[in-house]
Design an enzyme around this catalytic site. Structure first.
Site, PDB file in Angstrom:
ATOM      1  N   ASP A 148       0.834  -1.205   0.000  1.00  0.00           N
ATOM      2  CA  ASP A 148       0.000   0.000   0.000  1.00  0.00           C
ATOM      3  C   ASP A 148       0.866   1.250   0.000  1.00  0.00           C
ATOM      4  O   ASP A 148       1.941   1.269   0.597  1.00  0.00           O
ATOM      5  CB  ASP A 148      -0.890  -0.027   1.261  1.00  0.00           C
ATOM      6  CG  ASP A 148      -2.023   0.965   1.172  1.00  0.00           C
ATOM      7  OD1 ASP A 148      -2.681   1.198   2.204  1.00  0.00           O
ATOM      8  OD2 ASP A 148      -2.261   1.518   0.079  1.00  0.00           O
ATOM      9  N   HIS A 159       3.831   3.663  -8.728  1.00  0.00           N
ATOM     10  CA  HIS A 159       3.699   2.226  -9.009  1.00  0.00           C
ATOM     11  C   HIS A 159       5.000   1.657  -9.569  1.00  0.00           C
ATOM     12  O   HIS A 159       5.378   0.532  -9.255  1.00  0.00           O
ATOM     13  CB  HIS A 159       2.545   1.992  -9.987  1.00  0.00           C
ATOM     14  CG  HIS A 159       1.203   2.396  -9.427  1.00  0.00           C
ATOM     15  ND1 HIS A 159       0.625   1.739  -8.366  1.00  0.00           N
ATOM     16  CD2 HIS A 159       0.348   3.396  -9.771  1.00  0.00           C
ATOM     17  CE1 HIS A 159      -0.535   2.313  -8.080  1.00  0.00           C
ATOM     18  NE2 HIS A 159      -0.734   3.317  -8.905  1.00  0.00           N
ATOM     19  N   LEU A 198      11.652 -20.262  -4.465  1.00  0.00           N
ATOM     20  CA  LEU A 198      10.689 -19.357  -3.829  1.00  0.00           C
ATOM     21  C   LEU A 198       9.389 -19.424  -4.628  1.00  0.00           C
ATOM     22  O   LEU A 198       9.415 -19.439  -5.860  1.00  0.00           O
ATOM     23  CB  LEU A 198      11.215 -17.916  -3.832  1.00  0.00           C
ATOM     24  CG  LEU A 198      10.213 -16.821  -3.422  1.00  0.00           C
ATOM     25  CD1 LEU A 198       9.938 -16.874  -1.921  1.00  0.00           C
ATOM     26  CD2 LEU A 198      10.737 -15.431  -3.799  1.00  0.00           C
TER      27      LEU A 198
END
Lengths: 229, 320
Positions: free
Chosen positions: A10, A22, A116
Site C-alpha cells: 500500500d 507504481h 521461492l
C-alpha cells in the site's frame, strides 16, 4: 524464519502521482523477492490488486494492468534463473485477455522452480475466495468427484486458492503506509498470522524495514523466553 | 533453501497450516513457562542460562562455558581463555543492561502518557467523536479472558467512554462461559440479539455480543452447508453450476439465518501477547482496523482512549 510472508503493498499512489509511484513499487517488490529467496523464505504472497480496486478511474486501472504485463515479461527470465515459481490467485476473468495469457504462461514456465513461490493476488477478494472454495466443493460433489456429507472447515481450507502452496497460511503479514486493516485480503488464512503494520509507503519499504518485520515475528516466538518475574 | 524438498517429507494431500501450528506450539510453551513462574522459584541473580542459550548469542555462550570447563588447560592459554570469558560476560551484561533500560524507559513513558490521557489534561481525548465507531470488537487471548474481573473493568471503561455496541471474542469460548458473571456485574449491559438491532439505546446502556470460533469459520462452514442443500435442490431443475447460489450475498444471508452474522466491526482491539486477530470471524473483518493493545493484565485506560482517538482520525478509501 517465517515460511510464508504476505505483503499488502500500500502507498504507491501517495508516494508519487501518476505512474511513478507504481513503478517505484515494482523496485521494492523486486528487492523483497530477492531477499526472501536469499533468506530461505519459501512463499511470498503479494496483494497487487483488489477486486475493490476496479472502481478506481479507468486510466489508473489500465495503467496498472499494463504495468503487470510489463513486469511479468521483464522478470520472467530472472524468475527462471533465480528459481522463482509464479502463481496467481484472484478472479482472473476480469483481467484483460493478454494479462490472463501472460500469467498462465508464466505459471507453466516456472512450475518446476522451487527456490521461492511468488503468489500474486490480482483482482482478489478474501470473501470471494471463500465463496469460490464453497462453489468448487459443491461442483465436485455434484459431479461425483467428491463424496461428503457436510462441508467442514478443513474442506474449505483445502479448496481455497492458496492451497496451491504447501504453506497456505502466512506466518507474517506486512502492510505498508501505516494502515491497520486487512482490506479483504486472505480473511480466512490470516487467523494466527503475526500482523506487522509499518508506516513507510511501499516504494520506501526496503531491507531495513523487512528486517524489522522479521524481528517482530521472531520476538513473538521468543516472547516467553524472557526472565520470569 | 528448497521449500519443495521440505514439503515432500509431509504426507500427501496434507497442507500444513504452519501459522496455526506455530501459534499453538508457542501458546503451549508460554503456558508452561507461566505455570513455572507461579511456583515462585526465586530468580537467580545471575543470568538465566537457558534464556541465553535460546538467544542469538547461544554460540558465544556455549564457547564461554566450554572455556570455563576446560580445567585441564594450563599456562597462558588458560589465562587468556579466562580473561576472554570475563570480557565477553561483561559485554553481555552491558548489552542486557542497555536493552533493559530502554524497555524500562519506554514502559515508563507509556505509563505517564496513559496517566495524562486518563486524567483529562489533554482536551482532545475528553470528547471523543464516536460517530465513526459504531461497532467495536475486543479480541482477548483465552488464557487472559479467564480474568473475568479485568474483562469487566474493560467493559466498564468502554461504557464510560460512551460505546454502545461491543463484541467480545476469544478463541476458546471462555467469555461465552463467563457470560453470567459479566452480566451480573454490569447491570447496564445487555446481550446483543440481532432482532434488537434497531432498538434505541439510552445513554447508559450498552449492547454486548459474545463471539467465539463457532461464530467464525465453523459458522461459514455451516452456512456453506445450507447453500449446498439449496444447490442440490436446483440440481435437477437447472444446469446451474453454483454461480447463482454461492454468492457473497447468499453467504451473508445464510450466516444471518444461523444467527452468526453480526455487523462488521469498525475497530478490533486485540488484548493478548500475540499480534494477530486470534481467528475473529473472518467474514466480518473486511475493512476492520486492527490494533494490538498488549496483554490484558497490563491494560490501561489511557491506551484505550488513545487507540479509539486514533481511529477517529482514520480515513478509509475502501479500495478506491
Amino acid at each position: 524464519m517465517p515460511r510464508h510472508v504476505a505483503v499488502i503493498m500500500d502507498g504507491n499512489a501517495r508516494w508519487a502521482r501518476r505512474s511513478a509511484g507504481h513503478e517505484a513499487g515494482v523496485k521494492s517488490l523486486r528487492e523483497l523477492t530477492k531477499l526472501c529467496s536469499e533468506w530461505g523464505i519459501g512463499v511470498l504472497t503479494v496483494f497487487a490488486f483488489s477486486s475493490d480496486n476496479w472502481v478506481r478511474p479507468k486510466a489508473e486501472v489500465e495503467l496498472l494492468m499494463g504495468l503487470f504485463e510489463r513486469v511479468i515479461q521483464m522478470e520472467l527470465e530472472n524468475f527462471m534463473r533465480e528459481g522463482v515459481q509464479v502463481c496467481m490467485i484472484g478472479d482472473s476473468l476480469n483481467l484483460p485477455k493478454s494479462l490472463q495469457k501472460l500469467f498462465a504462461d508464466a505459471e507453466e514456465m516456472t512450475k518446476n522452480n522451487s527456490r521461492l513461490q511468488l503468489i500474486a493476488a490480482v483482482s482478489y477478494s478474501g470473501k470471494h475466495g471463500i465463496v469460490q472454495a464453497c462453489r468448487t466443493i459443491a461442483c465436485k460433489v455434484k459431479d461425483s468427484h467428491l463424496e461428503l456429507e457436510d462441508f467442514g472447515e478443513r474442506l474449505i481450507e483445502r479448496e481455497l486458492e492458496t492451497s496451491c502452496s504447501e504453506f497456505p497460511c502466512p506466518d507474517l503479514l506486512i502492510r505498508t503506509s501505516g494502515e491497520l486493516r486487512l482490506s479483504n485480503f486472505m480473511l480466512w488464512q490470516l487467523a494466527y498470522t503475526e500482523l506487522f503494520f509499518v508506516r513507510a509507503l511501499w516504494p520506501d519499504f526496503g531491507k531495513a524495514e523487512f528486517i524489522e518485520a522479521l524481528l517482530s515475528y521472531q520476538q513473538r516466538q521468543r516472547r516467553y523466553g524472557a526472565r520470569v518475574s | 533453501m528448497n521449500w519443495r524438498s521440505k514439503s515432500k517429507q509431509r504426507s500427501d494431500g496434507e497442507k500444513q497450516n504452519t501459522a496455526g501450528d506455530n501459534y499453538l506450539k508457542w501458546r503451549k510453551q508460554a503456558q508452561l513457562l507461566r505455570r513455572g513462574s507461579r511456583r515462585t522459584v526465586p530468580v537467580p541473580s545471575s543470568l538465566n542460562v537457558d534464556d541465553i542459550l535460546s538467544s542469538p548469542f547461544s554460540d558465544v555462550v556455549r564457547w564461554i562455558r566450554s572455556m570455563g570447563s576446560t580445567n585441564k588447560m594450563r599456562g597462558p592459554n588458560c589465562w587468556t581463555a579466562r580473561v576472554g570469558s570475563f570480557g565477553l560476560q561483561l559485554i553481555w551484561h552491558f548489552i542486557h543492561f542497555i536493552i533493559s533500560t530502554c524497555y524500562f524507559v519506554l514502559g515508563l513513558a507509556d505509563a505517564v502518557d496513559s496517566y495524562v490521557i486518563s486524567s483529562g489534561l489533554l482536551k482532545k481525548y475528553n470528547d471523543l467523536n464516536l460517530g465513526k465507531l459504531r461497532y467495536l470488537a475486543i479480541g482477548v487471548d483465552s488464557d487472559e479472558a479467564r480474568q473475568t474481573s479485568k474483562v469487566i473493568k474493560l467493559l466498564q471503561w468502554l461504557s464510560d467512554i460512551g460505546m454502545k455496541h461491543v463484541c467480545l471474542y476469544d478463541e476458546e469460548g471462555v467469555l461465552k462461559k463467563s457470560k453470567d458473571a459479566i452480566l451480573e456485574k454490569l447491570s447496564h449491559v445487555r446481550l446483543f440479539e440481532e432482532t434488537d438491532e434497531k432498538l434505541p439505546l439510552d445513554k447508559k446502556n450498552m449492547n454486548l455480543e459474545l463471539a467465539s470460533p463457532s461464530d467464525g469459520k465453523e459458522a461459514v462452514a455451516k452456512a456453506a452447508n445450507l447453500l449446498f442443500t439449496k444447490h442440490l435442490e436446483l440440481k435437477s431443475a437447472t444446469e446451474d453450476q453454483g454461480e447463482n447460489v454461492f454468492t457473497e450475498a447468499n453467504m451473508s444471508e445464510a450466516l444471518r439465518a444461523l444467527g452468526c452474522s453480526g455487523p462488521e466491526p469498525d475497530l478490533l482491539l486485540v488484548y493478548g501477547p500475540a499480534r494477530c486477530h486470534l481467528g475473529f470471524p473472518p467474514w466480518r473483518l473486511r475493512y476492520t482496523e486492527i490494533v494490538h493493545m498488549g496483554p490484558l493484565k497490563s491494560m490501561k485506560h489511557g491506551s484505550l482512549m488513545k487507540a479509539i482517538y486514533k481511529f477517529t482520525l482514520v480515513h478509509q478509501n475502501y479500495g478506491k
